[in-house]
Design an enzyme around this catalytic site. Structure first.
Site, PDB file in Angstrom:
ATOM      1  N   THR A  11      14.601   1.258 -39.488  1.00  0.00           N
ATOM      2  CA  THR A  11      13.256   0.936 -39.989  1.00  0.00           C
ATOM      3  C   THR A  11      12.709  -0.242 -39.183  1.00  0.00           C
ATOM      4  O   THR A  11      13.468  -1.097 -38.728  1.00  0.00           O
ATOM      5  CB  THR A  11      13.257   0.599 -41.492  1.00  0.00           C
ATOM      6  OG1 THR A  11      13.837  -0.697 -41.700  1.00  0.00           O
ATOM      7  CG2 THR A  11      14.011   1.636 -42.307  1.00  0.00           C
ATOM      8  N   GLY A  12      11.386  -0.245 -39.002  1.00  0.00           N
ATOM      9  CA  GLY A  12      10.797  -1.280 -38.137  1.00  0.00           C
ATOM     10  C   GLY A  12      11.232  -1.059 -36.704  1.00  0.00           C
ATOM     11  O   GLY A  12      11.593  -1.996 -35.995  1.00  0.00           O
ATOM     12  N   ALA A  13      11.188   0.227 -36.284  1.00  0.00           N
ATOM     13  CA  ALA A  13      11.807   0.631 -35.004  1.00  0.00           C
ATOM     14  C   ALA A  13      10.961   0.288 -33.788  1.00  0.00           C
ATOM     15  O   ALA A  13      11.483   0.236 -32.678  1.00  0.00           O
ATOM     16  CB  ALA A  13      12.063   2.143 -35.027  1.00  0.00           C
ATOM     17  N   GLY A  16      10.323  -5.614 -31.447  1.00  0.00           N
ATOM     18  CA  GLY A  16      11.297  -6.675 -31.670  1.00  0.00           C
ATOM     19  C   GLY A  16      12.737  -6.209 -31.848  1.00  0.00           C
ATOM     20  O   GLY A  16      13.277  -5.413 -31.058  1.00  0.00           O
ATOM     21  N   ILE A  17      13.375  -6.696 -32.894  1.00  0.00           N
ATOM     22  CA  ILE A  17      14.802  -6.454 -33.140  1.00  0.00           C
ATOM     23  C   ILE A  17      15.067  -4.954 -33.370  1.00  0.00           C
ATOM     24  O   ILE A  17      16.035  -4.391 -32.845  1.00  0.00           O
ATOM     25  CB  ILE A  17      15.267  -7.301 -34.346  1.00  0.00           C
ATOM     26  CG1 ILE A  17      15.176  -8.804 -34.004  1.00  0.00           C
ATOM     27  CG2 ILE A  17      16.677  -6.928 -34.776  1.00  0.00           C
ATOM     28  CD1 ILE A  17      15.346  -9.746 -35.191  1.00  0.00           C
ATOM     29  N   GLY A  18      14.196  -4.303 -34.118  1.00  0.00           N
ATOM     30  CA  GLY A  18      14.377  -2.878 -34.421  1.00  0.00           C
ATOM     31  C   GLY A  18      14.354  -2.021 -33.168  1.00  0.00           C
ATOM     32  O   GLY A  18      15.157  -1.089 -33.020  1.00  0.00           O
ATOM     33  N   SER A 141      18.183 -13.143 -42.592  1.00  0.00           N
ATOM     34  CA  SER A 141      17.662 -14.242 -41.762  1.00  0.00           C
ATOM     35  C   SER A 141      18.455 -15.517 -42.046  1.00  0.00           C
ATOM     36  O   SER A 141      19.050 -15.655 -43.122  1.00  0.00           O
ATOM     37  CB  SER A 141      16.195 -14.477 -42.115  1.00  0.00           C
ATOM     38  OG  SER A 141      15.712 -15.636 -41.497  1.00  0.00           O
ATOM     39  N   TYR A 154       9.687 -15.255 -48.708  1.00  0.00           N
ATOM     40  CA  TYR A 154      10.444 -14.823 -47.529  1.00  0.00           C
ATOM     41  C   TYR A 154      11.909 -15.243 -47.683  1.00  0.00           C
ATOM     42  O   TYR A 154      12.822 -14.418 -47.565  1.00  0.00           O
ATOM     43  CB  TYR A 154       9.843 -15.400 -46.234  1.00  0.00           C
ATOM     44  CG  TYR A 154      10.519 -14.830 -45.009  1.00  0.00           C
ATOM     45  CD1 TYR A 154      10.212 -13.548 -44.574  1.00  0.00           C
ATOM     46  CD2 TYR A 154      11.485 -15.547 -44.319  1.00  0.00           C
ATOM     47  CE1 TYR A 154      10.849 -12.997 -43.468  1.00  0.00           C
ATOM     48  CE2 TYR A 154      12.128 -15.009 -43.210  1.00  0.00           C
ATOM     49  CZ  TYR A 154      11.801 -13.736 -42.794  1.00  0.00           C
ATOM     50  OH  TYR A 154      12.452 -13.184 -41.713  1.00  0.00           O
TER      51      TYR A 154
END
Ligand SMILES: NC(=O)c1ccc[n+]([C@@H]2O[C@H](COP(=O)([O-])OP(=O)(O)OC[C@H]3O[C@@H](n4cnc5c(N)ncnc54)[C@H](OP(=O)(O)O)[C@@H]3O)[C@@H](O)[C@H]2O)c1
Length: 261
Positions: A11-13, A16-18, A141, A154
């Site tokens: 997810t969030g592909a 950034g990190i994804g 995080s 957050y």
């Protein structure tokens, strides 16, 4: 998709990190299911990964703050017999005080950082347990070890993800299924730009690259430890020191720093 290859769902592909998780997992021979909201970016990444790595890639445009989108993705995971890796990575930050923040945006954050990963994990587990292998990475995080003014939800949602992952890893010990809470510090991506933070104010030594974060995560998964993965020696030291830091100091430092951004 090729039935023989293991499937990774990220997810969030698209950024950034994804995105780096997708590239690394494709290079290790995983088929991929790419999840994010922007369909054009998903299609572009699909082409890039298929051409670059010769794996099967499907896209799943979804807004994981919306209950029905999470349900549809959960059903897809439960049906994917070759599911091997789930990376719950999609996330965003905000920088307002709770009193000033949009209630809808705060609720969306809770949905995206807690409810969506929890439901996707529950949907994935029967398949992974049946196969007696696989991994779930929940992207938390360094903020999960903190609390912070103007960043209340957050830190709280990332703490949920970390503790959730630690409990689940204990529950799954001996099953062949691994769980990791990935806890990066400041990482180059679109995250801060989307949040409207001036990155120039963050000292250079605090930055990690998304590739180093993902490589550290995948190496820890292969080793089987630690469950709580903090990339970068500097952040390991920060997290260690935070254990002994009085809470009033954290309140002063994070309050002053975020008000100045
Ligand atoms: N960057 C950092 O300094 C840092 C530090 C610690 C932890 N993290 C965590 O790392 C994870 C990845 O962050 P990043 O830095 O790679 O951020 P990023 O570059 O902004 O990427 C965020 C990704 O999430 C997707 N996304 C956002 N909202 C979504 C939604 N409602 N539904 C589905 N997908 C959504 C975005 O695509 P669409 O916009 O197309 O949906 C994008 O693919 C987050 O959970 C973040 O909290 C980041």
């Amino acid at each position: 998709m090729n039935d023989v290859r293991p499937l990774a769902v990220v997810t969030g592909a698209t950024a950034g990190i994804g995105k780096v998780f997708c590239e690394r997992l494709a290079s290790r021979g995983h088929d991929l299911l790419l999840v994010a909201r922007d369909g054009n970016r998903l299609q572009a990444l699909k082409r890039e990964l298929e051409q670059g790595h010769g794996v099967g890639v499907e896209v799943f445009p979804a807004d994981l703050t919306i209950d029905t989108d999470v349900s549809l993705l959960a059903e897809t995971l439960a049906r994917s017999v070759n599911l091997a890796v789930l990376v719950n990575n999609a996330g965003f930050g905000t920088r307002d005080s709770l009193a000033d923040a949009s209630p809808a945006r705060q609720e969306a954050m809770l949905q995206l950082h807690t409810m969506a990963p929890m439901r996707l994990t529950q949907a994935a587990l029967p398949v992974l347990l049946k196969n007696q292998r696989g991994a779930i990475v929940n992207v938390s995080s360094v903020a999960s070890f903190l609390f912070s003014a103007n960043n209340v939800n957050y830190c709280a949602t990332k703490a949920y993800l970390r503790v959730f992952s630690e409990g689940l890893a204990a529950e799954l010990a001996g099953t062949g299924v691994r769980v990791q809470a990935l806890c990066p510090g400041f990482t180059h991506s679109e995250f801060h730009q989307r949040m409207g933070v001036d990155v120039a104010e963050i000292p250079g030594w605090m930055w990690l690259s998304a590739t180093s974060v993902v490589d550290t995560s995948l190496a820890a998964l292969e080793r089987g430890w630690p469950v709580v993965c903090v990339p970068g020696l500097r952040y390991k030291i920060v997290v260690f020191l935070l254990r002994f830091t009085p809470r009033w100091i954290i309140a002063r430092v994070t309050g002053r720093r975020l008000r100045s951004m």
